[in-house]
Each structure stands twice: as C-alpha cells, then as structure tokens.
Motif scaffolding. Structure first.
Motif, PDB file in Angstrom:
ATOM      1  N   ASN A   2       0.852  -1.182   0.000  1.00  0.00           N
ATOM      2  CA  ASN A   2       0.000   0.000   0.000  1.00  0.00           C
ATOM      3  C   ASN A   2       0.894   1.240   0.000  1.00  0.00           C
ATOM      4  O   ASN A   2       1.515   1.565   0.999  1.00  0.00           O
ATOM      5  CB  ASN A   2      -0.901  -0.023   1.244  1.00  0.00           C
ATOM      6  CG  ASN A   2      -1.927   1.089   1.199  1.00  0.00           C
ATOM      7  OD1 ASN A   2      -2.158   1.681   0.149  1.00  0.00           O
ATOM      8  ND2 ASN A   2      -2.517   1.382   2.339  1.00  0.00           N
ATOM      9  N   PRO A   4       1.728   5.460  -0.917  1.00  0.00           N
ATOM     10  CA  PRO A   4       1.202   6.791  -1.229  1.00  0.00           C
ATOM     11  C   PRO A   4       1.326   7.046  -2.735  1.00  0.00           C
ATOM     12  O   PRO A   4       2.159   6.426  -3.410  1.00  0.00           O
ATOM     13  CB  PRO A   4       2.118   7.727  -0.445  1.00  0.00           C
ATOM     14  CG  PRO A   4       2.838   6.880   0.556  1.00  0.00           C
ATOM     15  CD  PRO A   4       2.861   5.499   0.002  1.00  0.00           C
ATOM     16  N   ASP A   5       0.526   7.965  -3.265  1.00  0.00           N
ATOM     17  CA  ASP A   5       0.534   8.247  -4.701  1.00  0.00           C
ATOM     18  C   ASP A   5       1.921   8.587  -5.232  1.00  0.00           C
ATOM     19  O   ASP A   5       2.329   8.093  -6.286  1.00  0.00           O
ATOM     20  CB  ASP A   5      -0.440   9.380  -5.044  1.00  0.00           C
ATOM     21  CG  ASP A   5      -1.892   8.950  -4.881  1.00  0.00           C
ATOM     22  OD1 ASP A   5      -2.148   7.729  -4.829  1.00  0.00           O
ATOM     23  OD2 ASP A   5      -2.761   9.840  -4.808  1.00  0.00           O
ATOM     24  N   ASN A   6       2.666   9.444  -4.529  1.00  0.00           N
ATOM     25  CA  ASN A   6       4.014   9.823  -4.983  1.00  0.00           C
ATOM     26  C   ASN A   6       4.950   8.624  -5.014  1.00  0.00           C
ATOM     27  O   ASN A   6       5.800   8.518  -5.899  1.00  0.00           O
ATOM     28  CB  ASN A   6       4.612  10.915  -4.096  1.00  0.00           C
ATOM     29  CG  ASN A   6       4.023  12.274  -4.378  1.00  0.00           C
ATOM     30  OD1 ASN A   6       3.369  12.486  -5.395  1.00  0.00           O
ATOM     31  ND2 ASN A   6       4.254  13.201  -3.478  1.00  0.00           N
ATOM     32  N   ARG A   8       4.036   5.477  -5.481  1.00  0.00           N
ATOM     33  CA  ARG A   8       3.607   4.649  -6.616  1.00  0.00           C
ATOM     34  C   ARG A   8       4.160   5.234  -7.920  1.00  0.00           C
ATOM     35  O   ARG A   8       4.649   4.516  -8.784  1.00  0.00           O
ATOM     36  CB  ARG A   8       2.078   4.547  -6.650  1.00  0.00           C
ATOM     37  CG  ARG A   8       1.572   3.443  -7.532  1.00  0.00           C
ATOM     38  CD  ARG A   8       0.054   3.221  -7.497  1.00  0.00           C
ATOM     39  NE  ARG A   8      -0.748   4.028  -6.597  1.00  0.00           N
ATOM     40  CZ  ARG A   8      -1.026   3.734  -5.321  1.00  0.00           C
ATOM     41  NH1 ARG A   8      -0.543   2.632  -4.783  1.00  0.00           N
ATOM     42  NH2 ARG A   8      -1.799   4.522  -4.604  1.00  0.00           N
ATOM     43  N   GLU A   9       4.111   6.566  -8.035  1.00  0.00           N
ATOM     44  CA  GLU A   9       4.663   7.237  -9.216  1.00  0.00           C
ATOM     45  C   GLU A   9       6.164   6.964  -9.332  1.00  0.00           C
ATOM     46  O   GLU A   9       6.675   6.668 -10.424  1.00  0.00           O
ATOM     47  CB  GLU A   9       4.412   8.745  -9.121  1.00  0.00           C
ATOM     48  CG  GLU A   9       4.934   9.520 -10.305  1.00  0.00           C
ATOM     49  CD  GLU A   9       4.824  11.033 -10.126  1.00  0.00           C
ATOM     50  OE1 GLU A   9       5.457  11.736 -10.931  1.00  0.00           O
ATOM     51  OE2 GLU A   9       4.137  11.502  -9.195  1.00  0.00           O
ATOM     52  N   GLU A  12       6.742   3.275 -10.441  1.00  0.00           N
ATOM     53  CA  GLU A  12       6.477   3.082 -11.870  1.00  0.00           C
ATOM     54  C   GLU A  12       7.582   3.689 -12.721  1.00  0.00           C
ATOM     55  O   GLU A  12       8.037   3.086 -13.694  1.00  0.00           O
ATOM     56  CB  GLU A  12       5.116   3.687 -12.241  1.00  0.00           C
ATOM     57  CG  GLU A  12       3.953   2.904 -11.675  1.00  0.00           C
ATOM     58  CD  GLU A  12       2.614   3.623 -11.800  1.00  0.00           C
ATOM     59  OE1 GLU A  12       2.550   4.725 -12.401  1.00  0.00           O
ATOM     60  OE2 GLU A  12       1.618   3.080 -11.273  1.00  0.00           O
ATOM     61  N   ARG A  85       8.127   8.123  -0.348  1.00  0.00           N
ATOM     62  CA  ARG A  85       7.710   6.912   0.370  1.00  0.00           C
ATOM     63  C   ARG A  85       7.233   7.198   1.790  1.00  0.00           C
ATOM     64  O   ARG A  85       6.325   6.547   2.292  1.00  0.00           O
ATOM     65  CB  ARG A  85       8.875   5.915   0.403  1.00  0.00           C
ATOM     66  CG  ARG A  85       8.566   4.602   1.108  1.00  0.00           C
ATOM     67  CD  ARG A  85       7.493   3.832   0.366  1.00  0.00           C
ATOM     68  NE  ARG A  85       7.067   2.653   1.071  1.00  0.00           N
ATOM     69  CZ  ARG A  85       6.016   2.592   1.892  1.00  0.00           C
ATOM     70  NH1 ARG A  85       5.294   3.688   2.155  1.00  0.00           N
ATOM     71  NH2 ARG A  85       5.678   1.467   2.473  1.00  0.00           N
TER      72      ARG A  85
END
Length: 134
Positions: A2, A4-6, A8-9, A12, A85
C-alpha cells in the motif's frame, strides 16, 4: 504494498528504466522536485551524511510530512524518492518502514555506495527521532 501516490509514481518511473544511467538521470530530475528549504539551520542538519543534508518535519493529524535538502544532486534525488515513500506516514508506520527494501524495489540499492546508504539511514533515523519526539 500500500503506497502513497508519490511513491507509486516513483516505483512506476524507476522500474521502467532499463539501466543505471537512466535511473541516475531520473533521480536528478526527482531531486529538482524537492520543496525548497528557505532556512538551513545547523539544528536541522543530518549528521552521518558525507554530503550536507538538512531535514525538517511536522505532523498534521498524526501524519508526518518531511522536507529535505542537500548540496549534492544525486543525494537530492535519493531524498526525493525517500520523501515520496515516507510523507503521510504515522510515527508507527515510519518506525516499521524498511527503507532498504524501498531502494531495492526501485532498483537503486546496488548503486548506493556504503556512504550513501549510511547517509540515507541517518536521514531515516532522524525522521524517526522527530516523529517520536513530535
């Protein structure tokens, strides 16, 4: 995991890089995203880093938000992906975080020299001290 959006960015972007040269370039681009620290006080300096690093943090509704700066471009990039993170975590989540695993997941751990790895660990330790005191 799980994230945070940053984070995950970051995951990727870094896993899409075919090699270290691309990751290093991406790291420096991420370093340019760091929110500037208007004041760099000695009390905010992280000791245990070869490069100069400053760290400040504050909790909002039990969630921590950190800002950091460095005089070295590669270190700024490492700080940026570290902050991606950790920002938004509670003190307990921060205490439990395996930062080595995060850099490994991003494909960055093999290129972290021992001094850089020690520096990143010093940053995380200071984050934990701030969150425990805060």
């Amino acid at each position: 995991m799980n994230l945070p959006d940053n984070a995950r960015e970051a995951l990727e972007a870094f896993t899409a890089c075919p090699g270290w040269e691309q990751r290093a370039r991406l790291l420096m681009q991420w370093g340019e995203r760091l929110e500037p620290l208007s004041e760099r006080n000695e009390t905010d300096r992280v000791h245990g880093c070869e490069s100069q690093v400053w760290l400040v943090g504050a909790a909002h509704d039990g969630r921590w938000h950190f800002r950091a700066a460095s005089d070295a471009r590669l270190i700024s990039g490492l700080l940026a992906v570290l902050l991606a993170r950790v920002n938004g975590l509670s003190a307990a989540e921060l205490a439990a975080l395996d930062i080595t695993d995060w850099f490994t997941t991003l494909g960055l751990s093999r290129q972290l020299s021992p001094s850089r790895a020690n520096g990143m660990n010093a940053v995380v330790q200071q984050m934990r001290r701030l969150s425990e005191a805060g």
